[in-house]
Design a protein around this motif. Structure first.
Motif, mmCIF file in Angstrom:
data_model
loop_
_atom_site.group_PDB
_atom_site.id
_atom_site.type_symbol
_atom_site.label_atom_id
_atom_site.label_comp_id
_atom_site.label_asym_id
_atom_site.label_seq_id
_atom_site.Cartn_x
_atom_site.Cartn_y
_atom_site.Cartn_z
ATOM 1 N N LEU A 67 -0.633 17.270 57.541
ATOM 2 C CA LEU A 67 -0.423 15.832 57.787
ATOM 3 C C LEU A 67 0.917 15.568 58.474
ATOM 4 O O LEU A 67 1.040 14.650 59.286
ATOM 5 C CB LEU A 67 -0.516 15.060 56.463
ATOM 6 C CG LEU A 67 -1.937 14.991 55.878
ATOM 7 C CD1 LEU A 67 -1.898 14.612 54.394
ATOM 8 C CD2 LEU A 67 -2.785 13.993 56.665
ATOM 9 N N TYR A 68 1.898 16.380 58.150
ATOM 10 C CA TYR A 68 3.201 16.261 58.824
ATOM 11 C C TYR A 68 3.038 16.671 60.287
ATOM 12 O O TYR A 68 3.515 15.992 61.203
ATOM 13 C CB TYR A 68 4.211 17.155 58.107
ATOM 14 C CG TYR A 68 5.591 17.184 58.716
ATOM 15 C CD1 TYR A 68 6.386 16.038 58.751
ATOM 16 C CD2 TYR A 68 6.127 18.368 59.233
ATOM 17 C CE1 TYR A 68 7.669 16.073 59.298
ATOM 18 C CE2 TYR A 68 7.408 18.408 59.771
ATOM 19 C CZ TYR A 68 8.171 17.253 59.799
ATOM 20 O OH TYR A 68 9.443 17.292 60.335
ATOM 21 N N PHE A 70 -1.549 6.112 49.362
ATOM 22 C CA PHE A 70 -1.145 5.127 50.367
ATOM 23 C C PHE A 70 -1.526 5.588 51.770
ATOM 24 O O PHE A 70 -1.804 4.775 52.649
ATOM 25 C CB PHE A 70 0.360 4.855 50.270
ATOM 26 C CG PHE A 70 0.756 4.072 49.040
ATOM 27 C CD1 PHE A 70 0.627 2.689 49.004
ATOM 28 C CD2 PHE A 70 1.227 4.724 47.913
ATOM 29 C CE1 PHE A 70 0.972 1.960 47.872
ATOM 30 C CE2 PHE A 70 1.583 4.008 46.769
ATOM 31 C CZ PHE A 70 1.449 2.625 46.745
ATOM 32 N N LEU A 71 -1.533 6.904 51.988
ATOM 33 C CA LEU A 71 -1.952 7.401 53.312
ATOM 34 C C LEU A 71 -3.418 7.076 53.573
ATOM 35 O O LEU A 71 -3.826 6.906 54.725
ATOM 36 C CB LEU A 71 -1.713 8.917 53.428
ATOM 37 C CG LEU A 71 -0.255 9.352 53.664
ATOM 38 C CD1 LEU A 71 -0.180 10.860 53.858
ATOM 39 C CD2 LEU A 71 0.362 8.628 54.869
ATOM 40 N N VAL A 93 7.779 9.248 53.634
ATOM 41 C CA VAL A 93 8.957 10.066 53.940
ATOM 42 C C VAL A 93 9.162 11.125 52.857
ATOM 43 O O VAL A 93 9.361 10.796 51.678
ATOM 44 C CB VAL A 93 10.228 9.196 54.068
ATOM 45 C CG1 VAL A 93 11.451 10.066 54.316
ATOM 46 C CG2 VAL A 93 10.064 8.166 55.186
ATOM 47 N N ALA A 94 9.126 12.395 53.280
ATOM 48 C CA ALA A 94 9.394 13.514 52.371
ATOM 49 C C ALA A 94 10.864 13.900 52.493
ATOM 50 O O ALA A 94 11.369 14.069 53.613
ATOM 51 C CB ALA A 94 8.501 14.694 52.725
ATOM 52 N N VAL A 95 11.539 14.054 51.336
ATOM 53 C CA VAL A 95 12.967 14.371 51.375
ATOM 54 C C VAL A 95 13.198 15.768 50.812
ATOM 55 O O VAL A 95 12.775 16.086 49.702
ATOM 56 C CB VAL A 95 13.794 13.349 50.569
ATOM 57 C CG1 VAL A 95 15.277 13.668 50.691
ATOM 58 C CG2 VAL A 95 13.505 11.930 51.048
ATOM 59 N N TYR A 154 1.597 12.025 60.339
ATOM 60 C CA TYR A 154 1.397 10.997 59.315
ATOM 61 C C TYR A 154 2.539 10.949 58.304
ATOM 62 O O TYR A 154 2.588 10.067 57.462
ATOM 63 C CB TYR A 154 0.067 11.232 58.576
ATOM 64 C CG TYR A 154 -1.123 10.988 59.459
ATOM 65 C CD1 TYR A 154 -1.548 9.685 59.734
ATOM 66 C CD2 TYR A 154 -1.807 12.038 60.070
ATOM 67 C CE1 TYR A 154 -2.613 9.446 60.579
ATOM 68 C CE2 TYR A 154 -2.874 11.815 60.911
ATOM 69 C CZ TYR A 154 -3.272 10.517 61.166
ATOM 70 O OH TYR A 154 -4.319 10.272 62.002
ATOM 71 N N ILE A 155 3.384 11.935 58.357
ATOM 72 C CA ILE A 155 4.483 12.038 57.392
ATOM 73 C C ILE A 155 5.784 12.263 58.153
ATOM 74 O O ILE A 155 5.792 12.991 59.153
ATOM 75 C CB ILE A 155 4.217 13.217 56.415
ATOM 76 C CG1 ILE A 155 3.032 12.892 55.508
ATOM 77 C CG2 ILE A 155 5.458 13.556 55.592
ATOM 78 C CD1 ILE A 155 2.541 14.074 54.678
ATOM 79 N N GLU A 156 6.868 11.628 57.695
ATOM 80 C CA GLU A 156 8.199 11.916 58.218
ATOM 81 C C GLU A 156 8.940 12.790 57.212
ATOM 82 O O GLU A 156 8.569 12.829 56.048
ATOM 83 C CB GLU A 156 9.005 10.620 58.410
ATOM 84 C CG GLU A 156 8.368 9.604 59.326
ATOM 85 C CD GLU A 156 9.055 8.229 59.222
ATOM 86 O OE1 GLU A 156 10.281 8.187 58.999
ATOM 87 O OE2 GLU A 156 8.336 7.222 59.341
#
Lengths: 451, 451
Positions: free
Chosen positions: A350-351, A277-278, A290-292, A355-357
């Motif tokens: 990327l974070y 998707f990125l 979103v990374a958890v 590009y990443i939360e």
């Protein structure tokens, strides 16, 4: 009847290529550095433990890398995995959000890890390797590699952190059914193990030490290689099969996610679902990833972006990544698969580039989310995967507050059938939240290698 | 790539009616008899513990019974289940046979039992019932009813045989995640439990006693009913969704089974897959149906066709069935779900009339089959389901000997993720085969009720 809950693909729709984000990411990775010399690692450094094809994939800049027929034929044993619309959860949350989850627990090994164990075993097999050695903590990776070795008729040696070996005997049994040899680490079988046992015969072991034992076993025998279940570029490459399928499935559903969510330890399932998707995002499409992670091991939300070792023993190359320091020892949370001090270099870059939360949650709120999910949707999630469930629920409740629809996609990376002791602990009311402490973190970060 | 391994159906292809074999079986069932009076049971006798709709289904002679929309909407959470071509197992066995299995372990509760727990909960819910009580031994049925009650927001009370409650704490945890109350039986909560505890405070319990406790709980409260996971006609009716789907899937595969195989305790999964095919047999088609049971509890292969009680306490109606005698206590084999002295009256009548064959296997050969299956196909089967695996392997090896192709279909009724202790026992080399003893059997059969 209601509209379809499960969006299925046929086996013909299994992706025939993996997506390599290295071709598209705006800022390229910095090279890994040799732990002894501090110089960039060259392929020859890795050849004692990895087959050439995986080393090639590690550094490839090609956007698409072919999935061999022999791998696709094994993928088809359980892939494509279903994309499931969480109608029941939506109703329970009374949210206008549309929630979808990609269910990777449908693999016989129980998690997404088989997406990479299969090709890793395959490339080793064709390179003439007869045995694979690895480490496992929580056991999902060890199970997946055991399965893959059974499929390709190879030996599998799993160094299992001794405390897990004792606490999770059924994970060990599961690997043994597939024919794996499971060894409690530290063991007397390696120099690394013996040197620890000499000073601490009752050592409970650690993932870092188990890695050292497995690498030593692989380096010491011609017929044996090493396999790693996360972090590295080739591992993440293989996991993109998740997101590639999910894109086709979202299209079939006539929808597209506003946000993609995955739990994040080393990062392989998050990257697996998010990276395809990125690619759209790099092309200008509006989508959040979103990374958890757990508050007990918050490498993205509280770590620093720096060169660090991948293991406690400083045997692995130094990688530029978000890290809590290679000495960081996270508290004993149940999501063992997320207890890693570092982060995949790809995700880290990327974070860093925006590009990443990332979000961090406490384990009690994560288990609360898991139980709510199980009651509504039926599937009992693994503690790791439950972090993504929590992340999705937070987004869905936000949508309710804001009174606007949005589309949420998350990766349910594995089932929790071997994690009942963790659920028991949650129901006992004794479970504690143990966010990483500031002073401990500062001390570890002060000990980063000077590069 | 090879041809498709998984034959999938869309949710639109979930059957909209169950198949009631009572409409087609050549010899009708003899009526159940009241345990006290010996007279045929009338619907009013059952109304304190079952809702009217299930009582109607129990005696219905209609060939097709509609599946309510509300039930189909829950089925779609995991149904249709895949029909899987066992290419990998065929290769491992080097057999010309084509082997297919219907995988019911895909249900979130882990087995086919959810096919009936969902409609049972639904019919009770619409009848105004708020609580369901049941018993469980191995735990598959308790898990499925817990799941169903969670879906319909009902209370679930599970009397779990005390020895299983202690030996399988994780099965208990699994049910608790769905919100069930799990009680070790014998308990002080019922008259039946208290009377046992008074004379045997350390009693390990039995399935017969747990049934008595659950029935007592249901009979004693207006808002509470009882639910049974096998044996009865309405339970078997619901399970025909398995075979109805499998017929569509075999058609999609362009094939038709020469033999259909299921493990057989109370008989619900065997009947579920076999009965829709037996409809074809009644119409003249050539197809064999093979029920596989443990040598430790061989109700079909060594029992007699007679009226007997369904439970130890003689509280349930007497049914005409194959039985080892209601006092029969099978040895403690791991396939707890097959440890029932009797057999579904429907299967019993059809077996008596020659439409069904039966085989019995020892548990060591059953586990050997299970491990071979897991190594080839990936899925680790439940000990009960492994009997069907063994049955299929025997047929496939016969085909190899005879050098002729044939089509084998079996039901893989559940996964073995909560049965690792059983696999450990097998690998330890300590597992014993305990075929039912002739003298014990004779003694029990001498004690059948005189009808």
């Amino acid at each position: 009847m209601q509209p379809e809950k499960k969006i299925l693909l046929s086996e013909k729709e299994i992706p025939r290529q993996w997506y390599n984000i290295q071709a598209d990411m705006p800022n390229k990775l910095l090279p890994p550095l040799h732990p002894a010399t501090g110089k960039p690692v060259v392929p020859e450094d890795l050849m004692p433990i990895f087959p050439l094809e995986l080393i090639r994939q590690e550094v490839s800049q090609e956007r698409w890398i072919d999935i061999p027929d022999e791998v696709a034929n094994k993928y088809r044993i359980w892939r494509p995995t279903p994309l499931i619309r969480a109608y029941e959860l939506e109703k329970a949350l009374d949210t206008p959000a549309r929630i979808y989850y990609k269910y990777e627990g449908a693999s016989p090994a129980g998690s997404h890890k088989a997406n990479t164990s299969i090709p890793q075993a395959y490339y080793n097999k064709v390179a003439g390797i007869k045995r694979l050695a690895t480490e496992t903590g929580a056991g999902q990776w060890g199970s997946a590699l055991s399965l893959a070795c059974s499929f390709y008729d190879m030996e599998c040696i799993v160094y299992m952190v001794k405390v897990s070996y004792r606490q999770k005997p059924y994970r060990r049994s599961f690997m043994q059914i597939y024919g794996a040899e499971v060894i409690a680490s530290p063991s007397a079988r390696t120099q690394a193990g013996r040197s620890v046992l000499a000073v601490a015969p009752d050592s409970p072991g650690s993932l870092g030490l188990a890695i050292s034992e497995a690498v030593e076993e692989a380096a010491g025998r011609e017929d044996t290689n090493y396999a790693l279940g996360s972090v590295l570029n080739h591992v993440i490459l293989h996991q993109t099969v998740i997101g590639l399928e999910a894109k086709k499935q979202m299209e079939k559903a006539g929808d597209y996610p506003d946000v993609v969510i995955g739990c994040c330890g080393g990062g392989s399932n998050f990257a697996g679902i998010a990276f395809p998707f990125l690619q759209d995002r790099f092309a200008g499409r509006n989508i959040r990833a979103v990374a958890v992670e757990p508050t007990a091991c918050p490498s993205l939300t509280r770590g620093v972006f720096a060169y660090d070792y991948g293991d406690l023993g400083k045997l692995t190359p130094m990688m530029k990544m978000y890290t809590l320091g290679h000495n960081f020892m996270p508290s004993g949370i149940h999501a063992g698969g997320l207890r890693y001090h570092g982060e995949s270099p790809l995700i880290s870059q990327l974070y860093h580039d925006g590009y990443i939360e990332a979000r961090a949650y406490n384990q009690t709120e994560v288990f609360e989310a898991a139980v709510g999910f199980a009651k509504a949707e039926g599937i009992v999630p693994a503690p790791e995967s439950s972090h993504a469930v929590r992340g999705a629920i937070v987004e869905a409740l936000q949508a309710r507050e804001e009174g606007r629809a949005k589309t949420i996609l998350f990766c349910l990376s594995g089932h929790g059938h071997f994690d009942m002791a963790a659920y028991d602990h949650y129901f006992s009311g004794q479970m504690e939240d143990t966010p990483c402490e500031e002073t401990e973190l500062a001390a570890n970060l002060a000990d980063l290698p000077k590069v």
